[in-house]
Design an enzyme around this catalytic site. Structure first.
Site, mmCIF file in Angstrom:
data_model
loop_
_atom_site.group_PDB
_atom_site.id
_atom_site.type_symbol
_atom_site.label_atom_id
_atom_site.label_comp_id
_atom_site.label_asym_id
_atom_site.label_seq_id
_atom_site.Cartn_x
_atom_site.Cartn_y
_atom_site.Cartn_z
ATOM 1 N N THR A 39 -7.873 -0.529 3.258
ATOM 2 C CA THR A 39 -8.889 -1.366 3.520
ATOM 3 C C THR A 39 -10.229 -0.772 2.578
ATOM 4 O O THR A 39 -11.160 -1.510 2.460
ATOM 5 C CB THR A 39 -9.378 -1.413 5.131
ATOM 6 O OG1 THR A 39 -9.233 0.088 5.528
ATOM 7 C CG2 THR A 39 -8.485 -2.455 5.766
ATOM 8 N N GLY A 126 2.564 15.144 -1.257
ATOM 9 C CA GLY A 126 3.247 13.773 -1.571
ATOM 10 C C GLY A 126 3.677 13.220 -0.125
ATOM 11 O O GLY A 126 4.510 12.550 0.007
ATOM 12 N N ALA A 127 2.913 13.683 0.978
ATOM 13 C CA ALA A 127 3.239 13.252 2.255
ATOM 14 C C ALA A 127 2.267 12.210 2.782
ATOM 15 O O ALA A 127 2.416 11.567 3.734
ATOM 16 C CB ALA A 127 3.478 14.367 3.154
ATOM 17 N N GLY A 128 1.230 11.931 2.003
ATOM 18 C CA GLY A 128 0.248 10.930 2.634
ATOM 19 C C GLY A 128 -0.660 11.668 3.313
ATOM 20 O O GLY A 128 -1.402 11.099 4.237
ATOM 21 N N SER A 130 -3.141 13.587 2.118
ATOM 22 C CA SER A 130 -4.204 13.951 1.229
ATOM 23 C C SER A 130 -4.251 15.294 0.867
ATOM 24 O O SER A 130 -5.553 15.903 0.421
ATOM 25 C CB SER A 130 -5.677 13.545 1.754
ATOM 26 O OG SER A 130 -5.744 12.103 1.757
ATOM 27 N N ASP A 176 -9.825 9.328 1.292
ATOM 28 C CA ASP A 176 -9.208 10.427 1.302
ATOM 29 C C ASP A 176 -10.465 11.682 1.023
ATOM 30 O O ASP A 176 -10.420 12.642 1.473
ATOM 31 C CB ASP A 176 -8.005 10.484 0.286
ATOM 32 C CG ASP A 176 -6.981 9.622 0.761
ATOM 33 O OD1 ASP A 176 -7.094 8.946 1.983
ATOM 34 O OD2 ASP A 176 -6.197 9.169 -0.117
#
Ligand code: GLA
Length: 386
Positions: A39, A126-128, A130, A176
Site C-alpha cells: 500500500t 533477504g527475509a522481508g 528490512s 521500511d
C-alpha cells in the site's frame, strides 16, 4: 546476539582497524509489518513495528577523500572508493546501499569528508525484515553526524528510498525506511504514506510478536515486485489519478470490470488493504483480538489470491498457525512477498505450543528449516565515543 553485544563487536572491530578516533556508532532497527502490504507506494496506509534486530555502523573521519567500508558479515570484505570521483553501483549488492548513501548526499550538494565505516547486523538478510532499509538509515545517520549535516528522520527515509530506486533497482515505497528511522518502543506505527504522518499504536500486552522465517529466499529487486507496482500505476492512470489513494473504493468497484483483469485484481487488494490497516489500528487500540485475527487472515488471503505474492511454503505456515490459534491471535505473510517471513500476533501463553507445531510440521512438509524469533518493538540509537 543482543544489541549490546552487536554494538561492542562493531566498535571493537572498528577500533582495531582505525584506531581510537572519535567514533559514531549508529543502530537502526529492522521492522515487521503487521498489516498494509504494497500500500505504501500507492500513497496508502501501513502499520509496521520496528523490532529489536539491528544494523550497527561505526564510523570515524579519515584524512583523505577516501572511503573504506568493512562488512563484518561478509567475511570482513572491504569496499573502497574516492569521494572526488563519481560513485557508481557495483555487482555486489551490499556495497550499493552504502555507495548509494554517499552518492545521494553528494548529489544534494553536501561536501563529504573521507571516512572509515565498519558494519554488522542481526537482522536476517533477504527475509522481508528490512535489513536493507536499516543499513541505509544507519549509514545515512552516521554520515550526517560525521559531516555535520542536519536532516530529519523523514528526510533520511526519503533518501534511503531513493537509494533503493536509483542504486539497487527496487521501486519500493517508503514504509521500511520510515519504520526503521522513526521506530518506537512498545508500539506499532500507523503511517500515512501520503504525508508521512506517523501515530503510535499500542500492541496489547497479552500478545507476543512472533516472526517465522520460511527461509524461502528472494531478492525483491528481481522478483515480481516492480511488476505489481506497475499494475497499480496502470490502474491509477486509467482512472485519471496520480495514485490509488485519490479515488474512493466505491468508484474503483464500479469501474473495475472495465480495467485489465490482472491489474484490477492488484488494485482491489490495495483498496481493501488500506481499509484493513485503519481497522487494525482501531482493533489494536481496543485489544479486539478476534477482529485482529480476522483482518490478518483477510490480508493474507488477499496477498495470496489477488496480489499473488505468497508461496506454498508461506501459505502452509499461515495455515498451521491459524489452525492452532483460531481467533485468539492473528497470522499473515509480512513484507514484500515471494518468500520471507510470516508474522503472528500470538497470546503469550500459546507461543510455546505454536513453536512446537511449526518445528514439527514445517520442515517435514516443505524440506526447509524455519527460524522463529520472538521480538519486541524497539527504536534506533546513536552513540559517540571519543
Ligand atoms: C518491501 C518494500 C516496501 C513495501 C513492502 C510491501 O518491503 O521495500 O516499500 O512496499 O515491500 O508492503
Amino acid at each position: 546476539m543482543s544489541k549490546d553485544h552487536l554494538l561492542e563487536k562493531v566498535r571493537s572491530a572498528h577500533y582495531k582497524k582505525n584506531g581510537q578516533e572519535r567514533t559514531i556508532v549508529t543502530l537502526a532497527p529492522g521492522r515487521v509489518n503487521l498489516i498494509g502490504e504494497h500500500t505504501d507506494y500507492n500513497n496508502g496506509f501501513v502499520l509496521p513495528a520496528s523490532i529489536n534486530f539491528f544494523t550497527c555502523v561505526a564510523g570515524s573521519l579519515s584524512d583523505k577523500k577516501q572511503v573504506s567500508v568493512t562488512a563484518l558479515d561478509f567475511d570482513g570484505d572491504v569496499d573502497q572508493f574516492d569521494l572526488e570521483k563519481d560513485i557508481v553501483p557495483t555487482d555486489e549488492q551490499w556495497k550499493n546501499y552504502i555507495r548509494g548513501a554517499f552518492h545521494m548526499l553528494k548529489s544534494m550538494g553536501y561536501s563529504l569528508k573521507g571516512c572509515a565505516l565498519t558494519i554488522s547486523g542481526t537482522i536476517p538478510k533477504g527475509a522481508g525484515l528490512s535489513s536493507s532499509a536499516s543499513l541505509e538509515v544507519a549509514v545515512l545517520n552516521t554520515l550526517c553526524d560525521l559531516n555535520n549535516i542536519q536532516l530529519s528522520q523523514v528526510e533520511i527515509s526519503k533518501i534511503g528510498q531513493q537509494i533503493e530506486c536509483g542504486f539497487v533497482g527496487l521501486s519500493c515505497g517508503i514504509m521500511d525506511q520510515l519504520s526503521t528511522a522513526c521506530g518506537a518502543e512498545n508500539c506499532a506505527l500507523l503511517i500515512d504514506c501520503l504525508d508521512h504522518q506517523i501515530s503510535h499504536v499500542p500492541i496489547p500486552s497479552s500478545l507476543a510478536l512472533m516472526i517465522i522465517n520460511s527461509n524461502v529466499k528472494r531478492e525483491l529487486s528481481t522478483s515480481g515486485y516492480n511488476d505489481r507496482r506497475n499494475s497499480c500505476e496502470l490502474v491509477a492512470e486509467r482512472l485519471g489519478v496520480n495514485s490509488l489513494r485519490e479515488i474512493p473504493i466505491n468508484t474503483f468497484m464500479e469501474q473495475k470490470n472495465d480495467l485489465p483483469a490482472e491489474a484490477a485484481k492488484r488494485a482491489e487488494h490495495v483498496f481493501m488493504e488500506n481499509e484493513r490497516v485503519l481497522q487494525m489500528a482501531d482493533a489494536l487500540e481496543h485489544g479486539d483480538i478476534k477482529y485482529i485475527s480476522k483482518l490478518m487472515l483477510e490480508s493474507h488471503l488477499s496477498m495470496k489470491n489477488l496480489y499473488e505474492i505468497t508461496t506454498p511454503e508461506i501459505d502452509y505456515l499461515v495455515d498451521i498457525i491459524n489452525n492452532e490459534i483460531g481467533d485468539k491471535g492473528g497470522v499473515r505473510m509480512t513484507g514484500g512477498g515471494f518468500g520471507g517471513c510470516v508474522i503472528a500476533l500470538i497470546p503469550k501463553n500459546l507461543s510455546e505450543k505454536v513453536k512446537e507445531i511449526v518445528v514439527k510440521q514445517y520442515q517435514a512438509k516443505t524440506g526447509l528449516k524455519e527460524d522463529i524469533y520472538i521480538c519486541e518493538p524497539a527504536s534506533g540509537e546513536k552513540l559517540e565515543y571519543n
